[in-house]
Design an enzyme around this catalytic site. Structure first.
Site, PDB file in Angstrom:
ATOM      1  N   GLU A  46       1.330 -42.623 -69.574  1.00  0.00           N
ATOM      2  CA  GLU A  46       1.023 -41.981 -70.846  1.00  0.00           C
ATOM      3  C   GLU A  46       1.717 -42.782 -71.942  1.00  0.00           C
ATOM      4  O   GLU A  46       2.915 -43.061 -71.833  1.00  0.00           O
ATOM      5  CB  GLU A  46       1.528 -40.535 -70.837  1.00  0.00           C
ATOM      6  CG  GLU A  46       0.890 -39.661 -69.777  1.00  0.00           C
ATOM      7  CD  GLU A  46       1.538 -38.297 -69.697  1.00  0.00           C
ATOM      8  OE1 GLU A  46       1.337 -37.486 -70.625  1.00  0.00           O
ATOM      9  OE2 GLU A  46       2.268 -38.048 -68.719  1.00  0.00           O
ATOM     10  N   ARG A  88       9.851 -40.164 -56.484  1.00  0.00           N
ATOM     11  CA  ARG A  88      10.143 -40.997 -57.643  1.00  0.00           C
ATOM     12  C   ARG A  88      11.534 -41.597 -57.504  1.00  0.00           C
ATOM     13  O   ARG A  88      12.360 -41.147 -56.696  1.00  0.00           O
ATOM     14  CB  ARG A  88      10.045 -40.165 -58.922  1.00  0.00           C
ATOM     15  CG  ARG A  88      11.113 -39.093 -59.041  1.00  0.00           C
ATOM     16  CD  ARG A  88      10.842 -38.140 -60.188  1.00  0.00           C
ATOM     17  NE  ARG A  88      10.719 -38.852 -61.444  1.00  0.00           N
ATOM     18  CZ  ARG A  88      10.256 -38.295 -62.562  1.00  0.00           C
ATOM     19  NH1 ARG A  88       9.838 -37.045 -62.561  1.00  0.00           N
ATOM     20  NH2 ARG A  88      10.196 -38.992 -63.677  1.00  0.00           N
ATOM     21  N   LYS A 112      11.696 -38.865 -70.154  1.00  0.00           N
ATOM     22  CA  LYS A 112      11.287 -39.438 -71.439  1.00  0.00           C
ATOM     23  C   LYS A 112      11.815 -38.608 -72.598  1.00  0.00           C
ATOM     24  O   LYS A 112      12.158 -39.142 -73.657  1.00  0.00           O
ATOM     25  CB  LYS A 112       9.762 -39.531 -71.518  1.00  0.00           C
ATOM     26  CG  LYS A 112       9.156 -40.695 -70.762  1.00  0.00           C
ATOM     27  CD  LYS A 112       7.666 -40.770 -71.043  1.00  0.00           C
ATOM     28  CE  LYS A 112       7.005 -41.909 -70.286  1.00  0.00           C
ATOM     29  NZ  LYS A 112       5.555 -41.956 -70.523  1.00  0.00           N
TER      30      LYS A 112
END
Length: 559
Positions: free
Chosen positions: A37, A262, A272
């Site tokens: 994104e 992850r 983020k």
């Protein structure tokens, strides 16, 4: 650009792809995608996904797409798009002609949404966010149906078209899939597919005021592009039934979603939201601050793409979450730089030494290897003069037990040069601090041991006082004091390491380093690996970032 060689360790994803290609599933094709994104800069966690997505495709003769999932115009920008593309290329990968955006598919996604409405599988809802949350239920209690769930197909079609035309305010209506409000998987309790957001999109401008949710756009974008293996991080495992449901209802190409753990790295944050807070609150100098775990920050600090790829290979691919210690990343980098970074001498905090048995104006050009293990890399000249600088920390007037560096009456080896003996100490009369040393050298020990076999203390580094050049050093340490910042209810900001950056002015480097080009790496002998800052270094005024010390010093006691 030629892509780097990718190691092929066995892991459950690779094994699955091997099985699929052998069975002829997807016609034997392998098509992956990396779908960031564009709402922030990539970090080290994304590097793991990039290496996996591009590496699997390359190994099996397939292709990997770079697709921007740009479905939230309020948080996205071209700056992030450009930065992400640059980071992927820097890491050593290229998508060729396969650059895509979810916004490329907005019209198709809208048409498919209409198809689901007509099939009675989607409806326009008017619950507020708070009301929707109340209706959703909990992990142990079923949800309750919206009062708008059974409105007619015709009414939902009409409202959905008017939503597209911008007739309703933000947040007043959504399009929801009609699945099962009693499902044990909350993601299947009539998830939102579209929301009204009257914001200018960085690619489509004001054409749309109706934007798809990630879960709706993601799987269908994969399908449109012919992706075969949609590799996601573990938090999407509970979303996979929804991914499958959408594709099954539409009856279109159905990729296989596969989830992996992850990357969590100690002493930093990967969110983020938290990284953006660090930037916006001025706690770091920007997304490329060398203390940040972003690829831009790691690149500016001096990390090499090879070391990051090697690190991602070493940590492997697992199905369970875990945290990798920062030491592994740093040690991987040290191994890379040890065989590639030319050696140099740099005195961080200079202490002047006058060599009294050396003639004024005499210069001895001492040859020193650039890379000791690679003679073909050549050598450089180190000028030895009457006045030199040594590291202030390498002298102790009253030495502690076991001290092997310089002290009054003691000898040390000057790196690549002579054995030096301290014969006197000059102090600042106003403070009493050591201001200068007097010394002599043994001229018979030029790059050699004493002929009489006497024992000499340790080896210290040095530079010529008149012929060295000034430099600015930025000594970076870990951004956070604890392995897991923000754990529990603690504000991660309170755990920032106040000593994560120390700027040292007035360091002295050997003559050749005055002309160091931006982005050149060096090993400052006995100290660490340094990188000429690509933004702030100027001709004759180098600024060097500490990439990593020669050995792990985290938590070691002073002494």
């Amino acid at each position: 650009m030629s892509e780097p060689e990718i190691a092929k360790p066995s892991n459950f994803i690779r094994d699955l792809v091997v099985a699929d290609t052998k069975s002829g599933r997807f016609g034997g094709k392998v098509v992956t995608r990396f779908p960031p994104e564009p709402n922030g800069y990539l970090h080290i966690g994304h590097a793991k996904a990039i290496c996996l997505d591009f590496g699997i495709a390359r190994e099996f003769g397939g292709r990997c797409h770079l697709r921007f999932d740009d479905t939230n115009p309020t948080k996205e920008s071209q700056e992030y798009v450009d930065a992400i593309m640059g980071d992927v290329r820097w890491l050593g990968f290229d998508w060729g002609e396969h650059l895509y955006h979810a916004s490329d598919y907005f019209e198709q996604l809208y048409e498919w949404a209409v198809k689901l409405i007509k099939a009675g599988k989607a409806y326009v809802d008017e619950l507020t966010v708070e009301e929707m949350r109340e209706h959703r239920g909990t992990l142990t209690e079923a949800g309750t149906e919206s009062p708008y769930r059974n409105r007619s197909v015709a009414e939902s079609l009409d409202l959905f078209e008017r939503m597209r035309r911008g007739e309703f305010p933000d947040g007043s209506k959504t399009l929801r899939a009609k699945i099962d409000m009693t499902s044990g998987n909350i993601n299947l309790r009539d998830p939102v597919m579209y929301r009204i957001r009257k914001a200018t999109h960085q690619r489509t401008g004001d054409k749309w005021c109706l934007y798809p949710m990630y879960d709706w756009a993601h799987g269908q974008s994969d399908s449109i592009e012919g992706v075969t293996h949609s590799i996601c991080t573990l938090e999407y495992e509970d979303h996979r039934p929804l991914y499958d449901w959408y594709l099954d209802q539409l009856g279109v190409h159905h990729p296989q979603q596969i989830e992996f753990a992850r990357l969590n790295l100690s002493h930093t944050v990967m969110s983020k939201r938290k990284l953006l807070a660090l930037v916006n609150e001025g706690r770091v100098s920007g997304w490329d601050d060398p203390r940040m775990p972003t690829l831009a920050g790691l690149r500016r600090r001096g990390y090499t793409p090879e070391s990051i790829r090697d690190f991602c290979d070493r940590i492997g691919v697992a199905k369970a979450d875990s945290t990798v210690e920062m030491e592994l990343l740093e040690n991987t980098l040290r191994e890379t730089l040890n065989v590639s970074a030319p050696r140099a001498l740099c005195v961080h905090r200079p202490l002047r030494v006058v060599v009294e048995n050396w003639d004024e104006g005499k210069v001895d050009q001492i040859e020193a290897p650039s890379l000791p293990e690679a003679p073909a890399a050549g050598s450089r000249k180190l000028p030895f003069t009457r006045e030199i600088f040594i590291e202030r920390d390498d002298f102790m007037e009253v030495p502690v037990k076991g001290w092997r560096r310089l002290s009054p009456g003691k000898e040390v080896r000057l790196r690549h040069a002579y054995v030096l003996r301290c014969t006197g100490v000059v102090k600042d009369p106003s403070t009493g601090a050591v201001a200068e040393l007097r010394a002599t050298v043994d001229p018979e020990t030029r790059s050699a041991n004493p002929k009489d076999g006497r024992k000499v203390g340790g080896t210290i580094h040095w530079v010529s006082a008149p012929l060295s050049s000034p430099a600015t050093l930025r000594l970076y340490d870990r951004l956070f004091l604890v392995p897991n910042p923000g754990a529990g209810e603690i504000d991660f900001r309170t755990q920032i390491n106040p000593g994560s950056l120390e700027v040292v002015e007035g360091a002295r480097v050997e003559p050749a380093l005055a002309a160091a080009k931006p982005a050149e790496r060096f090993q400052f002998e006995r100290k660490g690996y340094y990188f000429a800052d690509p933004k702030d270094s100027k001709d004759g005024e180098p600024v060097f970032n500490l990439i990593v010390p020669l050995r792990d010093t985290w938590g070691k006691s002073a002494g």
